[in-house]
Design an enzyme around this catalytic site. Sequence first.
Site, mmCIF file in Angstrom:
data_model
loop_
_atom_site.group_PDB
_atom_site.id
_atom_site.type_symbol
_atom_site.label_atom_id
_atom_site.label_comp_id
_atom_site.label_asym_id
_atom_site.label_seq_id
_atom_site.Cartn_x
_atom_site.Cartn_y
_atom_site.Cartn_z
ATOM 1 C CG ASN A 1 -7.559 0.918 1.363
ATOM 2 O OD1 ASN A 1 -8.115 -0.008 0.775
ATOM 3 N ND2 ASN A 1 -6.479 1.503 0.891
ATOM 4 C CG HIS B 1 -7.015 5.344 0.012
ATOM 5 N ND1 HIS B 1 -5.766 5.727 -0.436
ATOM 6 C CD2 HIS B 1 -7.302 4.197 -0.648
ATOM 7 C CE1 HIS B 1 -5.322 4.855 -1.326
ATOM 8 N NE2 HIS B 1 -6.242 3.924 -1.481
ATOM 9 N N GLY B 2 -8.803 6.069 3.929
ATOM 10 C CA GLY B 2 -9.196 6.832 5.104
ATOM 11 C C GLY B 2 -10.565 6.461 5.641
ATOM 12 C CB SER C 1 -10.281 4.574 10.360
ATOM 13 O OG SER C 1 -9.610 3.364 10.072
ATOM 14 C CG ASP D 1 -2.006 1.011 1.192
ATOM 15 O OD1 ASP D 1 -2.523 1.276 0.091
ATOM 16 O OD2 ASP D 1 -2.377 1.530 2.254
ATOM 17 C CG HIS D 2 -0.677 5.019 0.508
ATOM 18 N ND1 HIS D 2 -0.991 6.121 -0.258
ATOM 19 C CD2 HIS D 2 -1.808 4.679 1.157
ATOM 20 C CE1 HIS D 2 -2.258 6.439 -0.070
ATOM 21 N NE2 HIS D 2 -2.787 5.573 0.783
ATOM 22 C CG HIS E 1 -4.981 8.681 4.442
ATOM 23 N ND1 HIS E 1 -4.983 7.323 4.487
ATOM 24 C CD2 HIS E 1 -4.849 9.011 3.125
ATOM 25 C CE1 HIS E 1 -4.867 6.828 3.260
ATOM 26 N NE2 HIS E 1 -4.790 7.833 2.424
ATOM 27 C CB THR F 1 -6.875 5.068 11.973
ATOM 28 O OG1 THR F 1 -5.878 5.679 11.139
ATOM 29 C CG2 THR F 1 -6.887 5.786 13.313
#
Length: 290
Positions: free
Chosen positions: A233, A211-212, A214, A84-85, A183, A236
């Site tokens: 994804n 993404h992000g 959480s 990832d990333h 994120h 956190t």
Amino acid sequence: MPLAATGELVTRAAAARSAVVAFNIITLEHVEAVVAGAEAAGAPVVLQVSENAVKFRYGRLRPLARAAAAAAERATVPVALHLDHVQSDDLLRQAPDAGFSSVMYDASRLPYAENLAATSAAAAWAHARGLWIEAELGEVGGKNGAPPLDAHAPGARTDPAEAHAFVTGSGVDALAVAVGNTHAMTERTAALDHDLLKRLAGALDVPLVLHGSSGVPDGELTAAVTAGIAKVNIGTALNIAMTGAIRDFLAARPEAVDSRTYLSVGREAMAGEARRLIGVIGTPRTGIIS
């Protein structure tokens, strides 16, 4: 069972108008917790190792990757490995031999033209080696004459026309989009632009990735999947569950020194959160577990 392929899991979920959850892992406890949560839910899952996690592990990819692969092979549900990333081309080139079937190549720090060129080269290299590749735009938004925002800034929004051009020009297999997600949020207060999500889904012929996640409330996550997100994804949220459980355990038992006692509590908390989130997303059950 053998390692699953991320691309196949995401494609299958997209065809079912659902999504597969991809959890970021940092420690062996993360690995074991995510697999346990997926098994309890009876659903496939993706284990993600970020470039930052590799840096935390002294810059070594293989130890965590091998642990994840070993856990995946013993799992009773399909488990895939995703890098990832990735910003480092050297790390990208380690992916195939380390057991990864997919990679998120992140050149979003570069201006659009350079991002497109770098991502196109990465996609060609990845496809030649059987890797499924995800990417994202860099600065997005900039409506009404305002300057563009970083893709992870709260006000950033992916433009459907620009996204279409980027996907077509780069040849990537999936695109991470900015629709109000951010994120590393520790509070679940993000409000997503679901109308934009629908327009992005209509403009692109590749799966969309959130993404992000959480920081996104359960209802928003469910609606995002309905609107077209096929990969969610999560990172956190697991760390919050682990840290909170360990903090409570040690506060109640200040004499504890055996790391197994509190790490097991943290692992159990992460497994429970993983199972819960898989249920929220509604990832189709594998049929392997009754």
